[in-house]
Design an enzyme around this catalytic site. Structure first.
Site, short mmCIF file in Angstrom:
data_model
loop_
_atom_site.label_atom_id
_atom_site.label_comp_id
_atom_site.label_asym_id
_atom_site.label_seq_id
_atom_site.Cartn_x
_atom_site.Cartn_y
_atom_site.Cartn_z
N GLY A 1 -71.26 64.80 -60.68
CA GLY A 1 -71.58 64.81 -62.12
C GLY A 1 -73.00 63.92 -62.38
O GLY A 1 -73.82 63.55 -61.60
N ARG B 1 -66.25 70.49 -57.69
CA ARG B 1 -65.74 71.66 -58.06
C ARG B 1 -66.18 73.04 -57.45
O ARG B 1 -65.63 73.84 -56.75
CB ARG B 1 -65.38 71.85 -59.57
CG ARG B 1 -64.37 71.19 -59.88
CD ARG B 1 -64.17 71.37 -61.79
NE ARG B 1 -65.40 71.08 -62.37
CZ ARG B 1 -65.46 71.21 -63.48
NH1 ARG B 1 -64.61 71.98 -64.52
NH2 ARG B 1 -66.41 70.76 -64.40
N ARG C 1 -61.38 56.82 -61.83
CA ARG C 1 -60.26 56.35 -62.45
C ARG C 1 -59.24 56.05 -61.49
O ARG C 1 -59.11 56.42 -60.21
CB ARG C 1 -59.61 57.45 -63.25
CG ARG C 1 -60.35 57.69 -64.50
CD ARG C 1 -60.00 56.77 -65.69
NE ARG C 1 -60.47 56.84 -66.86
CZ ARG C 1 -61.95 56.54 -67.45
NH1 ARG C 1 -62.71 56.14 -66.49
NH2 ARG C 1 -62.31 56.74 -68.57
N GLU D 1 -53.82 49.67 -65.03
CA GLU D 1 -54.55 48.40 -65.56
C GLU D 1 -53.91 48.05 -67.00
O GLU D 1 -53.03 48.76 -67.58
CB GLU D 1 -56.05 49.09 -66.06
CG GLU D 1 -56.71 49.63 -64.70
CD GLU D 1 -58.24 50.22 -65.14
OE1 GLU D 1 -58.42 50.31 -66.53
OE2 GLU D 1 -58.76 50.67 -64.30
N HIS E 1 -62.57 46.97 -64.59
CA HIS E 1 -63.04 48.24 -65.40
C HIS E 1 -64.15 48.09 -66.20
O HIS E 1 -64.29 48.19 -67.42
CB HIS E 1 -61.86 48.71 -66.22
CG HIS E 1 -62.02 50.40 -66.42
ND1 HIS E 1 -60.99 51.09 -66.45
CD2 HIS E 1 -63.06 50.93 -66.68
CE1 HIS E 1 -61.41 52.53 -67.02
NE2 HIS E 1 -62.80 52.41 -66.78
#
Length: 331
Positions: A168, A190, A247, A276, A294
């Site tokens: 992306g 995808r 993630r 987290e 993060h």
């Protein structure tokens, strides 16, 4: 219902479920009547109940991450007047997009605001793992250089075959940076992208089997939860390195810890974790693992002017009856 001619300057009510930098907060208060959860000192259920019972109920909310609140059925039930949720993050895995769509609640995210920062961070982590920058820095600080002599050699980045999971905004910027270092870029997404010449792999296992490095840069959803599992790690191999700036739950963390402990992969750079802020204790003592809390998205530039303007632009579009700048739809 707000008409198309109504301006955000009429101080419509806005829920703020996020700690905010002072100038950002001030900019919001100039345009909206802000109900600030953290400033209220109330438990979240009481805060939401009071907001819902106010003479003018809130129609929009700013959120970021699942802590302190997931935007789920319970959250939406608590404030049924909401019709817009703006996430200050790129990822929206903490927002139930299907439920929002069912209720007519539109959702926006941060779009490309953080993309360059996250791509830079991923490259930095990869260089750190390969060249052992953080580990060598600890070696110097502990006074070991005069005692043990030269530090073990690291490895170069140029020429590495790097597989990107998720091409992306972030993945595309990352690919361009890696090309500049002389890397060979492959990807999984995808669907194939006609706009790039990188080799496409329809599944992550085959991608990992062809790569020296695997970078996880995809969103988290049902299809990508644990997309990197034990088998993918085995395919990456004992000389392989994994970087995660997506993630935490994109990777089976327990399988990753085992693979690192047993030497079945060579190292990892992790900005995100499954639970987290809790990090598996085994990772803390591993010199071949680079970790950050993060923070790949956070720079002073992106968190001030860029994010502020983008967020306000989405809110003003909503309250003016215009399309959101960066809408997010259920997949």
């Amino acid at each position: 219902m707000t008409t198309s001619g109504e301006k955000a300057a009429t101080k419509v009510v806005l829920l703020l479920i996020r700690r905010m930098e002072a100038s950002f907060h001030a900019a919001l208060r100039q345009r909206f009547h802000v109900l600030d959860f953290f400033a209220s000192g109330e438990p979240l259920p009481a805060f939401l109940a009071a907001a819902a019972a106010a003479p003018e109920a809130p129609r929009a909310a700013i959120v970021m991450g699942a802590d302190p609140a997931r935007v789920d059925t319970a959250f939406l039930d608590a404030v049924p007047s909401l019709r817009c949720v703006v996430s200050l993050a790129v990822g929206v895995d903490f927002i139930d997009l299907d439920e929002c769509a069912r209720r007519g609640v539109v959702v926006a995210n941060s779009g490309r605001v953080f993309s360059t920062d996250v791509a830079d961070h991923a490259v930095g982590m990869l260089i750190d793992v390969l060249r052992r920058v953080s580990a060598a820095e600890r070696f110097v600080r502990r006074g070991l250089w005069p005692l043990q002599g030269d530090y073990p050699l690291g490895s170069k980045l140029g020429g590495r075959r790097v597989g990107i999971v998720g091409l992306g905004n972030i993945g595309s910027l990352l690919a361009k940076r890696l090309e500049a270092f002389g890397c060979i870029v492959y990807y999984n997404s995808r669907r194939p992208k006609d706009s790039v010449s990188y080799r496409y792999f329809p599944n992550v296992y085959d991608l990992a089997a062809e790569c020296d490095v695997l970078v996880v840069a995809c969103a988290l959803n049902k299809a990508t939860r644990h997309i990197v599992d034990k088998d993918v790690l085995e395919a990456l191999g004992k000389d392989g390195i994994i970087i995660n700036i997506g993630r935490g739950a994109n990777i089976d963390e327990a399988a990753l810890v085992r693979a690192l402990k047993e030497g079945r992969i060579a190292g990892a750079g992790l900005d995100v974790f499954e639970n987290e802020p809790n990090v598996p204790r085994e990772l803390l003592s591993m010199g071949n693992v680079v970790m950050t809390p993060h923070v790949a998205v956070f720079t002073s530039e992106s968190m001030s002017d860029h994010l502020r303007d983008h967020t306000i632009g989405n809110l003003e579009a909503f309250f003016s009856g215009k399309p959101l700048l960066t809408p997010v739809l259920p997949q």
